[in-house]
Design a protein around this motif. Structure first.
Motif, PDB file in Angstrom:
ATOM      1  N   TYR A  38      16.263  60.498  25.414  1.00 53.52           N
ATOM      2  CA  TYR A  38      14.582  61.246  25.519  1.00 53.52           C
ATOM      3  C   TYR A  38      13.328  61.082  27.001  1.00 53.52           C
ATOM      4  CZ  TYR A  38      15.988  62.183  20.584  1.00 53.52           C
ATOM      5  OH  TYR A  38      16.158  62.585  19.727  1.00 53.52           O
ATOM      6  N   ASN A  39      14.144  59.683  28.038  1.00 52.33           N
ATOM      7  CA  ASN A  39      14.170  59.402  29.211  1.00 52.33           C
ATOM      8  C   ASN A  39      14.642  60.404  30.219  1.00 52.33           C
ATOM      9  OD1 ASN A  39      11.689  57.716  29.942  1.00 52.33           O
ATOM     10  ND2 ASN A  39      13.030  56.559  28.386  1.00 52.33           N
ATOM     11  N   LEU A  40      15.262  61.259  30.273  1.00 51.83           N
ATOM     12  CA  LEU A  40      15.822  61.686  31.345  1.00 51.83           C
ATOM     13  C   LEU A  40      15.810  63.128  30.890  1.00 51.83           C
ATOM     14  CD1 LEU A  40      19.920  60.232  31.308  1.00 51.83           C
ATOM     15  CD2 LEU A  40      18.210  60.000  32.391  1.00 51.83           C
ATOM     16  N   ILE A  41      15.583  63.903  29.167  1.00 50.29           N
ATOM     17  CA  ILE A  41      15.167  64.956  28.448  1.00 50.29           C
ATOM     18  C   ILE A  41      13.947  65.186  29.399  1.00 50.29           C
ATOM     19  CG2 ILE A  41      14.729  65.792  26.697  1.00 50.29           C
ATOM     20  CD1 ILE A  41      17.192  65.152  25.341  1.00 50.29           C
ATOM     21  N   GLU A  42      13.038  64.169  29.491  1.00 47.66           N
ATOM     22  CA  GLU A  42      11.889  64.895  29.956  1.00 47.66           C
ATOM     23  C   GLU A  42      11.692  64.473  31.353  1.00 47.66           C
ATOM     24  OE1 GLU A  42       7.454  64.017  30.051  1.00 47.66           O
ATOM     25  OE2 GLU A  42       9.284  64.642  28.702  1.00 47.66           O
ATOM     26  N   ALA A  43      12.572  63.722  32.167  1.00 45.94           N
ATOM     27  CA  ALA A  43      12.545  63.675  33.871  1.00 45.94           C
ATOM     28  C   ALA A  43      13.264  64.909  34.286  1.00 45.94           C
ATOM     29  CB  ALA A  43      13.348  62.721  34.679  1.00 45.94           C
ATOM     30  N   LYS A  44      14.178  65.673  33.033  1.00 45.96           N
ATOM     31  CA  LYS A  44      14.642  67.256  33.225  1.00 45.96           C
ATOM     32  C   LYS A  44      13.684  67.841  33.021  1.00 45.96           C
ATOM     33  CE  LYS A  44      19.765  66.395  34.060  1.00 45.96           C
ATOM     34  NZ  LYS A  44      20.075  67.501  35.468  1.00 45.96           N
ATOM     35  N   SER A  45      12.673  67.782  32.195  1.00 42.23           N
ATOM     36  CA  SER A  45      12.301  68.881  31.972  1.00 42.23           C
ATOM     37  C   SER A  45      10.901  69.406  32.605  1.00 42.23           C
ATOM     38  CB  SER A  45      11.181  68.862  30.424  1.00 42.23           C
ATOM     39  OG  SER A  45      10.470  67.951  30.675  1.00 42.23           O
ATOM     40  N   LEU A  46      11.061  67.982  33.655  1.00 38.11           N
ATOM     41  CA  LEU A  46      10.108  68.107  34.314  1.00 38.11           C
ATOM     42  C   LEU A  46      10.257  68.020  35.802  1.00 38.11           C
ATOM     43  CD1 LEU A  46       7.118  64.727  33.144  1.00 38.11           C
ATOM     44  CD2 LEU A  46       6.751  67.134  33.445  1.00 38.11           C
ATOM     45  N   ASN A  47      11.141  68.692  35.823  1.00 35.94           N
ATOM     46  CA  ASN A  47      11.893  68.744  37.062  1.00 35.94           C
ATOM     47  C   ASN A  47      11.893  68.037  38.437  1.00 35.94           C
ATOM     48  OD1 ASN A  47      12.263  72.160  37.161  1.00 35.94           O
ATOM     49  ND2 ASN A  47      10.087  71.879  37.056  1.00 35.94           N
ATOM     50  N   PHE A  48      11.975  66.190  37.899  1.00 40.35           N
ATOM     51  CA  PHE A  48      12.197  65.172  38.843  1.00 40.35           C
ATOM     52  C   PHE A  48      13.298  65.431  39.306  1.00 40.35           C
ATOM     53  CE2 PHE A  48       8.870  63.833  36.282  1.00 40.35           C
ATOM     54  CZ  PHE A  48       7.657  63.012  37.701  1.00 40.35           C
ATOM     55  N   THR A  49      14.134  64.632  40.394  1.00 37.75           N
ATOM     56  CA  THR A  49      15.826  64.974  40.640  1.00 37.75           C
ATOM     57  C   THR A  49      15.699  63.524  40.851  1.00 37.75           C
ATOM     58  OG1 THR A  49      14.808  64.773  42.721  1.00 37.75           O
ATOM     59  CG2 THR A  49      15.491  67.353  41.858  1.00 37.75           C
ATOM     60  N   SER A  50      15.163  62.367  41.018  1.00 36.55           N
ATOM     61  CA  SER A  50      15.263  61.388  41.103  1.00 36.55           C
ATOM     62  C   SER A  50      15.036  60.345  39.885  1.00 36.55           C
ATOM     63  CB  SER A  50      14.683  60.640  41.920  1.00 36.55           C
ATOM     64  OG  SER A  50      15.575  61.193  43.197  1.00 36.55           O
ATOM     65  N   LEU A  51      15.995  59.227  39.578  1.00 36.70           N
ATOM     66  CA  LEU A  51      14.921  58.282  39.005  1.00 36.70           C
ATOM     67  C   LEU A  51      14.907  56.688  39.721  1.00 36.70           C
ATOM     68  CD1 LEU A  51      18.000  58.811  35.962  1.00 36.70           C
ATOM     69  CD2 LEU A  51      15.541  59.672  35.885  1.00 36.70           C
ATOM     70  N   ILE A  52      13.801  56.471  39.413  1.00 32.10           N
ATOM     71  CA  ILE A  52      13.089  54.744  39.654  1.00 32.10           C
ATOM     72  C   ILE A  52      13.211  53.327  38.174  1.00 32.10           C
ATOM     73  CG2 ILE A  52      11.462  53.468  40.809  1.00 32.10           C
ATOM     74  CD1 ILE A  52      10.805  55.654  42.918  1.00 32.10           C
ATOM     75  N   THR A  53      13.921  52.546  39.119  1.00 32.52           N
ATOM     76  CA  THR A  53      13.912  51.560  37.444  1.00 32.52           C
ATOM     77  C   THR A  53      14.368  50.115  38.388  1.00 32.52           C
ATOM     78  OG1 THR A  53      14.077  50.886  35.378  1.00 32.52           O
ATOM     79  CG2 THR A  53      15.977  51.648  36.606  1.00 32.52           C
ATOM     80  N   PHE A  54      14.180  49.504  37.557  1.00 31.62           N
ATOM     81  CA  PHE A  54      13.931  48.020  37.781  1.00 31.62           C
ATOM     82  C   PHE A  54      14.375  47.320  37.717  1.00 31.62           C
ATOM     83  CE2 PHE A  54      10.028  50.415  37.742  1.00 31.62           C
ATOM     84  CZ  PHE A  54       9.451  50.090  38.788  1.00 31.62           C
ATOM     85  N   GLY A  55      15.350  45.519  37.989  1.00 36.06           N
ATOM     86  CA  GLY A  55      16.038  44.777  37.363  1.00 36.06           C
ATOM     87  C   GLY A  55      16.792  43.666  37.744  1.00 36.06           C
ATOM     88  N   GLY A  56      16.977  42.631  37.652  1.00 38.59           N
ATOM     89  CA  GLY A  56      18.331  41.411  38.596  1.00 38.59           C
ATOM     90  C   GLY A  56      19.240  41.749  38.561  1.00 38.59           C
ATOM     91  N   ALA A  57      19.693  41.122  38.889  1.00 41.82           N
ATOM     92  CA  ALA A  57      21.202  40.819  39.806  1.00 41.82           C
ATOM     93  C   ALA A  57      22.419  41.293  38.309  1.00 41.82           C
ATOM     94  CB  ALA A  57      21.744  39.571  40.685  1.00 41.82           C
TER      95      ALA A  57
END
Length: 296
Positions: A38-57
């Protein structure tokens, strides 16, 4: 997003069943698929073209977001904990996979990374990447909970105990919300500490759950020869692979609790296999360095 085909629960003992949710996608596996849906569906609906996220190695989440970006048409940026990793990408199986999917990286110090959810940390990222949708570390937010609520189906109503590994608390929160009140939800944290109780309580709508803090094997990403032996024996006996960070510890805990009578022998137990198998290669590299047996 693709449809997840129905999977039959797999019997692994006379009372323990596994729901093989890790088979829902080759790379965006298990609970990561659920959290991102649902995060990807939301990102598409808001016309975002990139994803930023966080994590370890060796983050399962980093690998999953990179793969999702490649499959669904997003550029991806990973904010990685540890400045020393910037020249070790190709030697790291998780980061090299993410790179092969098109993810670019920014490496930050562990001290700075602790503030990743603060406005002071996020504001410059939003200014630098205005076209990017921000997915929190581990993927846990309201939309992730919505996805994880789809893990259980009506077929799972027959179980007395439902068990899952716990990282950031999003998966278990979704499971709690879609469970029946007469079911007991057991969470097996991969981390030390009681802070997860507060995080889960923010999302959980029922109180039929309990965290089992006795099987983290020393903390996040900690492992010993006993756990490696258990994981390897489990795969040999049941033909089901377990990862050493999450599902291996959960299954070890379930079997130990049954042996000790904490989980009654007449109870029906459902364990959710949330994936994480991509982390095995990285863990084996660490085990080699310590001259310990490898996960097969």
């Amino acid at each position: 997003m693709i449809e997840i085909p129905d999977k039959s629960n797999v019997l692994v003992d006379n009372q323990v069943f596994i729901k093989p949710d890790y088979l829902n996608h080759q790379y965006i596996s298990g609970n990561k698929f659920r959290k991102l849906k649902y995060n990807l569906i939301e990102a598409k609906s808001l016309n975002f073209t990139s994803l930023i996220t966080f994590g370890g190695a060796f983050s399962n989440h980093i690998a999953a977001v990179a793969s999702a970006g490649k499959e669904y048409g997003f550029k991806t940026i990973g904010i990685i904990r540890g400045e020393e990793l910037f020249d070790k990408i190709d030697a790291n199986p998780t980061l090299s996979f993410a790179k092969s999917c098109g993810m670019t990286f920014e490496f930050v110090s562990r001290e700075l990374y602790r503030n990743k959810a603060s406005d002071d940390f996020l504001r410059p990222l939003k200014e630098k990447y205005p076209e990017a949708y921000i997915v929190p570390e581990g993927g846990t937010n309201d939309l992730a909970i919505k996805g994880c609520q789809e893990i259980l189906t009506e077929e799972d109503d027959e179980f007395d105990f439902i068990c899952c590994a716990v990282g950031t608390g999003g998966t278990i929160s979704g499971i709690i919300n879609s469970s029946n009140l007469n079911q007991k939800i057991l969470g097996f944290p991969a981390l030390k500490g009681d802070f997860l109780k507060e995080d889960i309580a923010k999302f959980a709508t029922q109180e039929n759950w309990q965290l089992i803090p006795d099987y983290h094997f020393g903390g996040y990403a900690k492992i010993n020869e006993e756990l490696v032996t258990f994981i390897n024996d489990f795969k040999t006996k049941f033909q089901i692979p377990l990862d050493p960070i999450y599902t291996g510890k959960m299954m070890f805990g379930i079997f130990d609790m049954i042996k000790k009578g904490i989980i009654p022998k007449e109870a029906k137990v459902l364990a959710i296999h949330t994936g994480g198998l991509q982390g095995i290669e990285g863990m084996n590299n660490r085990l080699k360095q310590k001259n310990l047996p490898l996960i097969t």
